[in-house]
Design a protein around this motif. Structure first.
Motif, PDB file in Angstrom:
ATOM      1  N   GLY A 251       0.835  -1.191   0.000  1.00  0.00           N
ATOM      2  CA  GLY A 251       0.000   0.000   0.000  1.00  0.00           C
ATOM      3  C   GLY A 251       0.870   1.241   0.000  1.00  0.00           C
ATOM      4  N   ALA A 252       0.388   2.300  -0.641  1.00  0.00           N
ATOM      5  CA  ALA A 252       1.139   3.555  -0.706  1.00  0.00           C
ATOM      6  C   ALA A 252       0.159   4.719  -0.835  1.00  0.00           C
ATOM      7  CB  ALA A 252       2.105   3.548  -1.892  1.00  0.00           C
TER       8      ALA A 252
ATOM      9  N   VAL B 256      -8.444   3.087  -2.252  1.00  0.00           N
ATOM     10  CA  VAL B 256      -7.045   2.763  -2.535  1.00  0.00           C
ATOM     11  C   VAL B 256      -6.090   3.860  -2.080  1.00  0.00           C
ATOM     12  CG1 VAL B 256      -5.403   2.210  -4.367  1.00  0.00           C
ATOM     13  CG2 VAL B 256      -7.698   1.274  -4.447  1.00  0.00           C
ATOM     14  N   SER B 257      -6.520   5.104  -2.095  1.00  0.00           N
ATOM     15  CA  SER B 257      -5.623   6.213  -1.753  1.00  0.00           C
ATOM     16  C   SER B 257      -5.163   6.123  -0.302  1.00  0.00           C
ATOM     17  CB  SER B 257      -6.335   7.549  -1.978  1.00  0.00           C
ATOM     18  OG  SER B 257      -6.675   7.709  -3.329  1.00  0.00           O
TER      19      SER B 257
ATOM     20  N   ALA C  12      -6.804   1.667   4.408  1.00  0.00           N
ATOM     21  CA  ALA C  12      -6.427   2.956   3.818  1.00  0.00           C
ATOM     22  C   ALA C  12      -6.719   4.071   4.808  1.00  0.00           C
ATOM     23  CB  ALA C  12      -7.183   3.192   2.514  1.00  0.00           C
ATOM     24  N   GLY C  13      -5.795   5.026   4.924  1.00  0.00           N
ATOM     25  CA  GLY C  13      -5.772   6.021   5.988  1.00  0.00           C
ATOM     26  C   GLY C  13      -6.766   7.142   5.896  1.00  0.00           C
TER      27      GLY C  13
ATOM     28  N   LYS D 279     -11.061   5.664  12.250  1.00  0.00           N
ATOM     29  CA  LYS D 279     -10.519   6.849  11.591  1.00  0.00           C
ATOM     30  C   LYS D 279      -9.001   6.720  11.497  1.00  0.00           C
ATOM     31  CE  LYS D 279     -14.370   9.199  11.080  1.00  0.00           C
ATOM     32  NZ  LYS D 279     -14.665  10.342  11.964  1.00  0.00           N
ATOM     33  N   TYR D 280      -8.502   6.858  10.294  1.00  0.00           N
ATOM     34  CA  TYR D 280      -7.082   6.715   9.985  1.00  0.00           C
ATOM     35  C   TYR D 280      -6.598   5.313  10.355  1.00  0.00           C
ATOM     36  CZ  TYR D 280      -2.658   8.835   8.547  1.00  0.00           C
ATOM     37  OH  TYR D 280      -1.520   9.176   7.877  1.00  0.00           O
ATOM     38  N   PRO D 281      -7.180   4.265   9.786  1.00  0.00           N
ATOM     39  CA  PRO D 281      -6.674   2.914  10.021  1.00  0.00           C
ATOM     40  C   PRO D 281      -5.236   2.794   9.536  1.00  0.00           C
ATOM     41  CG  PRO D 281      -8.237   2.931   8.202  1.00  0.00           C
ATOM     42  CD  PRO D 281      -8.296   4.280   8.829  1.00  0.00           C
ATOM     43  N   TYR D 282      -4.389   2.175  10.373  1.00  0.00           N
ATOM     44  CA  TYR D 282      -2.956   2.219  10.092  1.00  0.00           C
ATOM     45  C   TYR D 282      -2.277   0.856  10.145  1.00  0.00           C
ATOM     46  CZ  TYR D 282       1.486   4.728   9.796  1.00  0.00           C
ATOM     47  OH  TYR D 282       2.692   5.223   9.375  1.00  0.00           O
TER      48      TYR D 282
END
Length: 305
Positions: free
Chosen positions: A59-60, A92-93, A111-112, A147-150
Motif C-alpha cells: 500500500g502507498a 485505494v488512496s 487505507a488512511g 478513523k485513519y486505520p494504520y
C-alpha cells in the motif's frame, strides 16, 4: 548459495537484499516510483507476502501495487498498480497496512485518513493479481471509530481481521469476522481508548497476535505505550489487560513507538520507537503479559532488569 532475506521500504521505493554464504547482506536491487512508468510507490508502507511466496503487495499514498517474486534471486517484477476510482474500485488512496489471508485467496488493505476504510481483493490463482471485491468504510455497516486505520493483523486460521486506527477520532481496535469462502467481512466489535476501562490506544499504529492466538499487542505512539489483551479465539473479542508506558516502572525505549512484533516462539515481544530510535524487548509470561528487559538504541545498548 544466496537466500532471499527481504526488502527495505523507503519513502519512494523498495530495496531488496539477499544473504550470501557468509550470512552478510548483499544489495540485490531496487524498484522506484516513476522508473519505467511505474507508479504506486509514493510513501510506501510495509509489504505483505502471499503464503506461497510468489507475490508481494504494498500500500502507498498513490495506490496499491503488486509484484511477482523470483524465488531464486528475490528480484521483484512490477505487475501493476490499482488506483482510486480506476481499476482499483474504491478505497485505494493513502494505503497503509496490507495482509494476505492464510489460504492466499484474499488480500486486505487498510487505507488512511483519505479513505478510513478496509478494502477486500480477491487474489487471482496463478497470477496473484488482486481484484477489487468490497469496501468497508468508517460510518457504514455499523463500523465506527475506524478513523485513519494504520495497522492490521489476522489470526493464523484467517477467521478474524483486526484494524488499529491512530486518529484522535479513532484511537481504537476494530475487528471483523471473515467469511473464508467469499473473503467478505462482518463488523464484530471494537475497543476505544478511554472507554470501558481501555487505555493506551491514542495513536494506535500497529497490532500483532501471539502465535497461539490467545493474546494481542498494540503499539501506540501518542501514548508512548504498548498495551496487551486477552483474545477469545471463538468470537475474536479482545479484553484489555494492561499497558507499559515509556518512563514508568523502569520501562524505556517506547517514545513514539510505532511498531510491535512477536517472536515466532511467542516468548518475546519487540517494539520499534521512532523518536527514541530504539528497539525494546519484552519476555512474555504464561498469561501473555510482557515485561520490559532492555533496548537497543542508536549508539548505545541499554539493558533492563
Amino acid at each position: 548459495m544466496r537466500k532471499v532475506l527481504g526488502m527495505a521500504i523507503c519513502l519512494w521505493g523498495i530495496s531488496m537484499s539477499v544473504v550470501g554464504q557468509s550470512n552478510s547482506l548483499i544489495w540485490n536491487g531496487s524498484v522506484r516510483n516513476y522508473d519505467k512508468g511505474r507508479t504506486g510507490l509514493n510513501l510506501v508502507q510495509p509489504p505483505a507476502f502471499s503464503p506461497d511466496g510468489k507475490n508481494v503487495y504494498i500500500g502507498a499514498y498513490d495506490g496499491f501495487t503488486w509484484f511477482t517474486v523470483n524465488a531464486n534471486t528475490g528480484q521483484l517484477t512490477w505487475e501493476g498498480t490499482l488506483v482510486d476510482g480506476g481499476n482499483g474500485g474504491d478505497g485505494v488512496s493513502d494505503g497503509h497496512a496490507v495482509i494476505v489471508s492464510p489460504d492466499g485467496k484474499y488480500v486486505y488493505m487498510a487505507a488512511g485518513y483519505m479513505e478510513n476504510c478496509v478494502t477486500v481483493y480477491e487474489r487471482k490463482a496463478g497470477t496473484g493479481e488482486p481484484v477489487y471485491k468490497a469496501i468497508y468504510r468508517d460510518g457504514t455497516q455499523g463500523i465506527s471509530n475506524m478513523k485513519y486505520p494504520y495497522g492490521c493483523a489476522m489470526d493464523k486460521n484467517g477467521d478474524f481481521l483486526y484494524i488499529v486506527s491512530k486518529d484522535y477520532d479513532g484511537n481504537s481496535i476494530v475487528w471483523f469476522k471473515v467469511d473464508k469462502t467469499t473473503g467478505l467481512l462482518t463488523y464484530a466489535g471494537k475497543l476505544v481508548d478511554d472507554k470501558d476501562g481501555v487505555d493506551g490506544l491514542k495513536g494506535a499504529a500497529q497490532i500483532c497476535l501471539s502465535p497461539n492466538g490467545l493474546h494481542a499487542y498494540v503499539a501506540a505512539f501518542a501514548e508512548n505505550a504498548v498495551t496487551w489483551y486477552d483474545r477469545n479465539p471463538n468470537t475474536g473479542a479482545l479484553t484489555w489487560k494492561g499497558m507499559l508506558t515509556d518512563g514508568k516502572n523502569g520501562v524505556d525505549g517506547l517514545e513514539k513507538v510505532y511498531w510491535v512484533e512477536m517472536h515466532p516462539s511467542g516468548k518475546f515481544l519487540y517494539t520499534g520507537a521512532q523518536d527514541e530510535s530504539a528497539v525494546a524487548w519484552f519476555p512474555i509470561d504464561g498469561q501473555g503479559e510482557p515485561e520490559y528487559k532492555g533496548m537497543v538504541k542508536d549508539w548505545d545498548i541499554v539493558t533492563g532488569k
